[in-house]
Design a protein around this motif. Sequence first.
Motif, PDB file in Angstrom:
ATOM      1  N   LEU A  74       4.672   9.283  -9.345  1.00  0.00           N
ATOM      2  CA  LEU A  74       3.909   8.297  -8.581  1.00  0.00           C
ATOM      3  C   LEU A  74       4.896   7.188  -8.199  1.00  0.00           C
ATOM      4  N   ASN A  75       5.595   7.401  -7.074  1.00  0.00           N
ATOM      5  CA  ASN A  75       6.613   6.423  -6.677  1.00  0.00           C
ATOM      6  C   ASN A  75       6.165   5.506  -5.552  1.00  0.00           C
ATOM      7  N   ARG A  76       4.909   5.637  -5.161  1.00  0.00           N
ATOM      8  CA  ARG A  76       4.321   4.702  -4.197  1.00  0.00           C
ATOM      9  C   ARG A  76       3.027   4.150  -4.820  1.00  0.00           C
ATOM     10  N   LEU A  77       3.180   3.044  -5.519  1.00  0.00           N
ATOM     11  CA  LEU A  77       2.054   2.434  -6.223  1.00  0.00           C
ATOM     12  C   LEU A  77       1.235   1.582  -5.260  1.00  0.00           C
ATOM     13  N   SER A 192      -3.541   3.328 -12.680  1.00  0.00           N
ATOM     14  CA  SER A 192      -2.673   3.106 -11.515  1.00  0.00           C
ATOM     15  C   SER A 192      -2.872   4.249 -10.525  1.00  0.00           C
ATOM     16  N   GLY A 194      -1.798   5.853  -6.488  1.00  0.00           N
ATOM     17  CA  GLY A 194      -0.839   5.843  -5.389  1.00  0.00           C
ATOM     18  C   GLY A 194      -0.540   7.264  -4.965  1.00  0.00           C
ATOM     19  N   ASN A 196       2.984  10.274  -3.998  1.00  0.00           N
ATOM     20  CA  ASN A 196       4.400  10.594  -4.085  1.00  0.00           C
ATOM     21  C   ASN A 196       5.010  10.688  -2.705  1.00  0.00           C
ATOM     22  N   HIS A 205       7.582   3.648  -9.698  1.00  0.00           N
ATOM     23  CA  HIS A 205       7.231   2.856  -8.525  1.00  0.00           C
ATOM     24  C   HIS A 205       8.165   1.677  -8.344  1.00  0.00           C
ATOM     25  N   LYS A 206       8.168   1.149  -7.147  1.00  0.00           N
ATOM     26  CA  LYS A 206       8.958  -0.023  -6.837  1.00  0.00           C
ATOM     27  C   LYS A 206       8.235  -1.284  -7.300  1.00  0.00           C
TER      28      LYS A 206
END
Length: 214
Positions: A74-77, A192, A194, A196, A205-206
């Motif tokens: 999950l890299n786009r929160l 959380s 979001g 990928n 995530h950022k």
Amino acid sequence: RATTRPRVSEDAKPMRVLRGALLRAVSSNVVAVRALACKGSAVRALSGKGSAAWNEEWRRLGLGAVQEASAPALNRLMFVQTGFGCDQHGDRKGAGATSAAVRACRNAIEFNSIPGMVDHVPGGRKNMLIHVKLGIPEGYSVDHDEIRATFPYGRLLPVEVIHGGLTYGCGRVVTELGDEDDTAIVVVAAVSIGYNDPNDASEGHKTYDTRDGH
């Protein structure tokens, strides 16, 4: 035998009127609260206990999150929600902290609406990634499938469980509900959501910082 009521002074009359009004208001509120309590009991009787009503509703509508044994990061929160759940009674050996955990997840999501997920998550809501982190008291377990059934759609990543929450004595033992003592369980949840981004190799995530102008 005739009795004579004490004479009320002119100064005391307004206070008696006010006291009468307050007593009538309190009485009306008590009746209203009792009515709401009865209504709540009826609703609970019709809808079932715990998460059962929610889970059955999702199934009936063809909804329900999918449990992912392994899924992309999950890299786009997009959204983080927190919740609290308490379970004062029940079979701790069988259910553990599951009831409290389900309530914590429900508390995290039931007051939110996320319609934008349809437009912003590639593949729509069915492709939305869900990460659940639970803080449960040491020595208690959680049924992960019950956690999954709490969510109407999306892809549930492996549930992360850490030591947290708390236990306390609620002062009441209800043997009919499976109680062996008066232990109550509190669980906290962070949910959380979001998606990928396959073009980003990041595993997490950022994080945005106001010092960077965000």
